[in-house]
Design a protein around this motif. Structure first.
Motif, mmCIF file in Angstrom:
data_model
loop_
_atom_site.group_PDB
_atom_site.id
_atom_site.type_symbol
_atom_site.label_atom_id
_atom_site.label_comp_id
_atom_site.label_asym_id
_atom_site.label_seq_id
_atom_site.Cartn_x
_atom_site.Cartn_y
_atom_site.Cartn_z
ATOM 1 N N UNK A 95 0.853 -1.183 0.000
ATOM 2 C CA UNK A 95 0.000 0.000 0.000
ATOM 3 C C UNK A 95 0.891 1.236 0.000
ATOM 4 N N UNK A 96 1.751 1.355 -1.027
ATOM 5 C CA UNK A 96 2.705 2.458 -1.081
ATOM 6 C C UNK A 96 2.080 3.747 -1.582
ATOM 7 N N UNK A 97 1.112 3.650 -2.482
ATOM 8 C CA UNK A 97 0.481 4.850 -3.015
ATOM 9 C C UNK A 97 -0.738 5.198 -2.188
ATOM 10 N N UNK A 98 -1.138 6.491 -2.177
ATOM 11 C CA UNK A 98 -2.289 6.899 -1.360
ATOM 12 C C UNK A 98 -3.557 6.153 -1.774
ATOM 13 N N UNK A 154 -3.339 -7.028 -3.825
ATOM 14 C CA UNK A 154 -3.713 -7.690 -5.085
ATOM 15 C C UNK A 154 -3.485 -6.749 -6.260
ATOM 16 N N UNK A 155 -3.953 -5.510 -6.120
ATOM 17 C CA UNK A 155 -3.819 -4.544 -7.207
ATOM 18 C C UNK A 155 -2.366 -4.148 -7.448
ATOM 19 N N UNK A 156 -1.577 -4.062 -6.369
ATOM 20 C CA UNK A 156 -0.182 -3.637 -6.530
ATOM 21 C C UNK A 156 0.687 -4.746 -7.121
ATOM 22 N N UNK A 157 0.319 -6.011 -6.871
ATOM 23 C CA UNK A 157 1.150 -7.124 -7.321
ATOM 24 C C UNK A 157 0.731 -7.688 -8.673
ATOM 25 N N UNK A 158 -0.495 -7.400 -9.100
ATOM 26 C CA UNK A 158 -1.003 -7.972 -10.357
ATOM 27 C C UNK A 158 -1.535 -6.860 -11.253
ATOM 28 N N UNK A 212 -8.143 -5.808 -12.317
ATOM 29 C CA UNK A 212 -8.850 -4.531 -12.388
ATOM 30 C C UNK A 212 -9.644 -4.219 -11.137
ATOM 31 N N UNK A 213 -10.082 -5.263 -10.430
ATOM 32 C CA UNK A 213 -10.843 -5.106 -9.200
ATOM 33 C C UNK A 213 -10.419 -6.211 -8.235
ATOM 34 N N UNK A 214 -10.434 -5.882 -6.942
ATOM 35 C CA UNK A 214 -10.166 -6.885 -5.909
ATOM 36 C C UNK A 214 -11.326 -6.866 -4.929
ATOM 37 N N UNK A 215 -11.811 -8.062 -4.575
ATOM 38 C CA UNK A 215 -13.003 -8.165 -3.733
ATOM 39 C C UNK A 215 -12.727 -9.081 -2.543
ATOM 40 N N UNK A 216 -13.353 -8.797 -1.389
ATOM 41 C CA UNK A 216 -13.119 -9.595 -0.190
ATOM 42 C C UNK A 216 -14.138 -10.724 -0.048
ATOM 43 N N UNK A 217 -13.915 -11.544 0.963
ATOM 44 C CA UNK A 217 -14.947 -12.454 1.444
ATOM 45 C C UNK A 217 -15.894 -11.630 2.320
ATOM 46 N N UNK A 218 -17.192 -11.769 2.105
ATOM 47 C CA UNK A 218 -18.170 -10.999 2.881
ATOM 48 C C UNK A 218 -19.095 -11.969 3.604
ATOM 49 N N UNK A 221 -8.994 -8.455 -14.935
ATOM 50 C CA UNK A 221 -9.693 -9.501 -14.195
ATOM 51 C C UNK A 221 -10.275 -8.954 -12.895
ATOM 52 N N UNK A 222 -11.160 -9.745 -12.301
ATOM 53 C CA UNK A 222 -11.723 -9.447 -10.989
ATOM 54 C C UNK A 222 -11.238 -10.542 -10.055
ATOM 55 N N UNK A 223 -10.533 -10.140 -9.002
ATOM 56 C CA UNK A 223 -9.856 -11.097 -8.139
ATOM 57 C C UNK A 223 -10.519 -11.185 -6.771
ATOM 58 N N UNK A 224 -10.879 -12.395 -6.394
ATOM 59 C CA UNK A 224 -11.441 -12.678 -5.070
ATOM 60 C C UNK A 224 -10.293 -12.955 -4.110
ATOM 61 N N UNK A 225 -10.232 -12.176 -3.014
ATOM 62 C CA UNK A 225 -9.158 -12.315 -2.031
ATOM 63 C C UNK A 225 -9.773 -12.602 -0.652
ATOM 64 N N UNK A 226 -9.888 -13.883 -0.279
ATOM 65 C CA UNK A 226 -10.605 -14.242 0.944
ATOM 66 C C UNK A 226 -9.888 -13.891 2.241
ATOM 67 N N UNK A 227 -8.606 -13.504 2.181
ATOM 68 C CA UNK A 227 -7.942 -13.067 3.410
ATOM 69 C C UNK A 227 -8.437 -11.690 3.845
ATOM 70 N N UNK A 228 -9.117 -11.001 2.956
ATOM 71 C CA UNK A 228 -9.796 -9.749 3.290
ATOM 72 C C UNK A 228 -11.229 -10.098 3.680
#
Length: 291
Positions: free
Chosen positions: A1-4, A107-111, A115-121, A207-214
């Motif tokens: 999370x280097x950029x604002x 997710x966004x910084x590494x890939x 285009x979008x990163x989504x959490x487990x809800x 792509x839209x990436x599901x990131x369950x650690x969030x």
């Protein structure tokens, strides 16, 4: 999370929910992650209450309720003015895990193709139960549904990967990608504008990436408590608009034919879940334990 980064929360006459959400965001807030509340023309004094309860939060007051998508677009413009390069849109009726933002932004910084990163809800009142673990969309048969909804959380929902669409409840995007895709289509109401945005992001080759650690907890449909028929009408209207916009006439027909069966299945699932909760509550009381 280097950029604002900027977390954008849209509020409409929901100060209690929004203040709870903002307090859960306190561990997330830093010089690299600001929080912006867009007050969407509230007439109940929400903006003043939010400023008083959470003095470190910037509040953008809009004169009218212009809708969720338009409110998010207004928040995006202000976030860009504040120098944000990534954004997280977050419903006001949520509570967040302290690491939820970092996981999505990584997710966004590494890939660069994400285009979008989504959490487990998870349901806020049933935190062991999935509300969203990715999304499935098939325009040809009029199918738009959350993966895992109303199922018990488990290893099957803890694997990251591509998914069909992001839910507007919570997702992260780069500001440049949000600008490139044109933001939310403000012609939608409360439903399907997130699926439309996701489809347009995918059309850009992202792509839209599901990131369950969030992990996010959601008080589902706080805006329409006690009005299930209105929620059903708005959801159906939104999906039909989505199918029409993307030229899926067969999907519109299939949606109209199959939606009654999906509603019955969903109602049966909710009823079974309610029975399980009642039995659990009764057993706890009989055993003298906490519910």
């Amino acid at each position: 999370m280097n950029s604002p980064a900027c977390i954008v929360v849209v509020n409409w006459n929901g100060a209690d929910d929004t203040i709870r959400c903002l307090r859960s965001l306190e561990p997330v807030r830093s010089s690299a992650c600001m929080v912006l509340v867009v007050d969407n023309g509230s007439d109940d004094g929400s903006a003043a209450r939010i400023r008083s309860a959470c003095p470190g939060t910037e509040v953008l007051e809009l004169p009218l309720n212009i809708g969720y998508g338009a409110g998010c677009n207004a928040g995006f413009r202000r976030a860009e003015e504040l120098g944000a390069r990534t954004m997280i849109f977050l419903n006001n009726d949520t509570l967040v895990d302290p690491s939820f933002a970092m996981a999505l932004l990584l997710v966004l910084s590494e890939d660069p193709t994400a285009g979008m990163a989504v959490p487990k809800i998870l349901y806020a009142d049933r935190p062991g139960t999935i509300w969203y673990a990715g999304g499935e969309v098939n325009l040809g048969c009029g199918l738009v549904q959350h993966t895992g909804i109303r199922r018990n959380d488990g290893p099957g929902y803890s694997r990251p990967g591509h998914t069909g669409y992001a839910t507007g409840c919570c997702f992260a995007m780069r500001t440049r990608d949000f600008r490139a895709v044109g933001g939310f289509d403000e012609g939608f109401g409360m439903y399907a504008e997130d699926v439309d945005l996701s489809l347009r992001v995918r059309q850009l080759g992202l792509s839209i990436e599901y990131e369950p650690s969030s992990v996010v907890l959601h008080r589902v449909s706080a805006s329409y408590r006690g009005r299930p028929l209105r929620k059903l009408w708005l959801r159906s209207k939104g999906i039909l608009r989505l199918l029409r916009k993307h030229g899926s006439w067969m999907g519109m027909l299939m949606f109209l034919l199959l939606e009654p069966f999906r509603l019955v299945r969903g109602a049966a699932s909710m009823a079974a879940l309610s029975v399980t909760e009642v039995l659990h509550s009764t057993r706890c009381r009989e055993e003298g334990g906490a519910v």
